[in-house]
Scaffold this active site. Structure first.
Site, short mmCIF file in Angstrom:
data_model
loop_
_atom_site.label_atom_id
_atom_site.label_comp_id
_atom_site.label_asym_id
_atom_site.label_seq_id
_atom_site.Cartn_x
_atom_site.Cartn_y
_atom_site.Cartn_z
N CYS A 74 -0.56 7.48 -6.74
CA CYS A 74 0.37 6.57 -6.08
C CYS A 74 1.27 7.41 -5.18
CB CYS A 74 1.20 5.79 -7.09
SG CYS A 74 2.43 4.69 -6.33
N GLY A 75 0.98 7.40 -3.90
CA GLY A 75 1.72 8.25 -2.96
C GLY A 75 3.19 7.91 -2.87
N ASN A 190 -9.16 -0.10 -3.96
CA ASN A 190 -8.08 -0.49 -3.07
C ASN A 190 -8.68 -0.91 -1.73
OD1 ASN A 190 -5.56 0.49 -4.65
ND2 ASN A 190 -6.94 2.24 -4.69
N CYS A 217 1.50 1.09 0.60
CA CYS A 217 0.70 1.87 -0.35
C CYS A 217 0.48 3.24 0.28
CB CYS A 217 -0.63 1.19 -0.65
SG CYS A 217 -1.71 2.15 -1.75
#
Length: 283
Positions: A74-75, A190, A217
């Site tokens: 999760c950036g 995703n 995201c």
């Protein structure tokens, strides 16, 4: 049992950073779903900070989606963790032990947060897919007007669909769930749609695995930038415009992806990792 937390905003990506360094208790599915259902605490990801298990790391992070599933990357959540650590006087540069390996991050002089997301993977044999894929730059998968996706792993799997018109005109809430659960992706995927606006920028919307339609995201922004460069549509250093704001993505020649952007705090408090009950800190 009290676990300190901060509710944070990474360009509209709702993140809970939980300080679990002093706890051996895992977040329970009950707690995760209770927090997700709470209107004030609803989140896209929980980033649980723990003590490192490897000597080369400063901290270890666990990542949980809103549906209770674990995430590998999760950036924007990682950027929130870096901001939280710097604001709590742990330093300015960090090496985080994440599910995908060691991630480096730091606070910039302009108060933006940068994270080295590592190198993208284009090898289909190393991706969780159900059939052989010869060319990950062009895969045969379709939903409505979306077709000819680029498949990339940034620690988690992303399918990027390029469109000519603005990304807002495509009902991603309709096609996203179908593509996320396509038989090609046994562990789900995703899904993003991208529109090139110049050699230095693109617009992006994402249906996030385990979270749904999101304002931003970070790993999808990285995947979109790399996919655009692979197809010779953009330069290596571009801005990715998301519904929640802008991320700067630099796909360096050494294959590393540097993601930079702002974060905001919403509130802090304490939560119970067993039940999901929480209390704001009003001090």
């Amino acid at each position: 049992m009290k676990t300190p937390f901060s509710k944070m905003d990474g360009l509209g990506n709702q993140i809970i950073v939980a300080d679990m360094r002093e706890s051996t208790q895992a977040l329970t599915p009950q707690a995760i779903l209770a927090l997700s259902a709470d209107p004030e605490m609803h989140f896209d990801q929980i980033m649980a900070i723990r003590n490192p298990t490897k000597n080369e790391a400063d901290f270890h992070i666990e990542i949980w989606n809103a549906d209770g599933s674990k995430a590998k990357a999760c950036g924007n959540g990682t950027r929130c963790v870096i901001a939280w650590l710097t604001d709590h006087n742990f330093g300015e540069n960090f090496r985080l032990e994440a599910p995908t390996g060691i991630i480096e991050g730091k606070r910039q002089a302009d108060n933006l947060i940068s994270v080295d997301m590592g190198c993208p993977n284009f090898n289909a044999k190393e991706m969780p897919v159900s059939r052989e894929i010869v060319d990950t730059n062009h895969i045969d998968i379709t939903a409505g007007p979306l077709k000819d996706a680029c498949l990339i792993s940034i620690g988690n799997l992303h399918a990027i669909f390029f469109v000519e018109n603005d990304v807002q005109h495509i009902p991603l809430e309709k096609y996203g769930p179908k593509l996320e659960h396509d038989p090609l992706f046994p562990e789900r995927c995703n899904i993003s749609i991208a529109c090139i606006t110049s050699k230095k920028s693109l617009n992006l919307r994402t249906w996030e695995r385990g979270a749904g339609l999101t304002q931003a995201c970070g790993s999808a922004a990285c995947a979109g930038a790399v996919a655009a460069y692979r197809r010779s549509l953009t330069q290596r250093h571009i801005d990715v415009n998301l519904p929640g704001g802008k991320l700067n993505i630099f796909y360096r020649e050494d294959d590393h992806i540097i993601m930079t952007g702002p974060i905001k705090y919403q509130f802090s408090g304490f939560l119970n990792p067993l039940t999901g009950c929480y209390k704001k800190d009003n001090s």
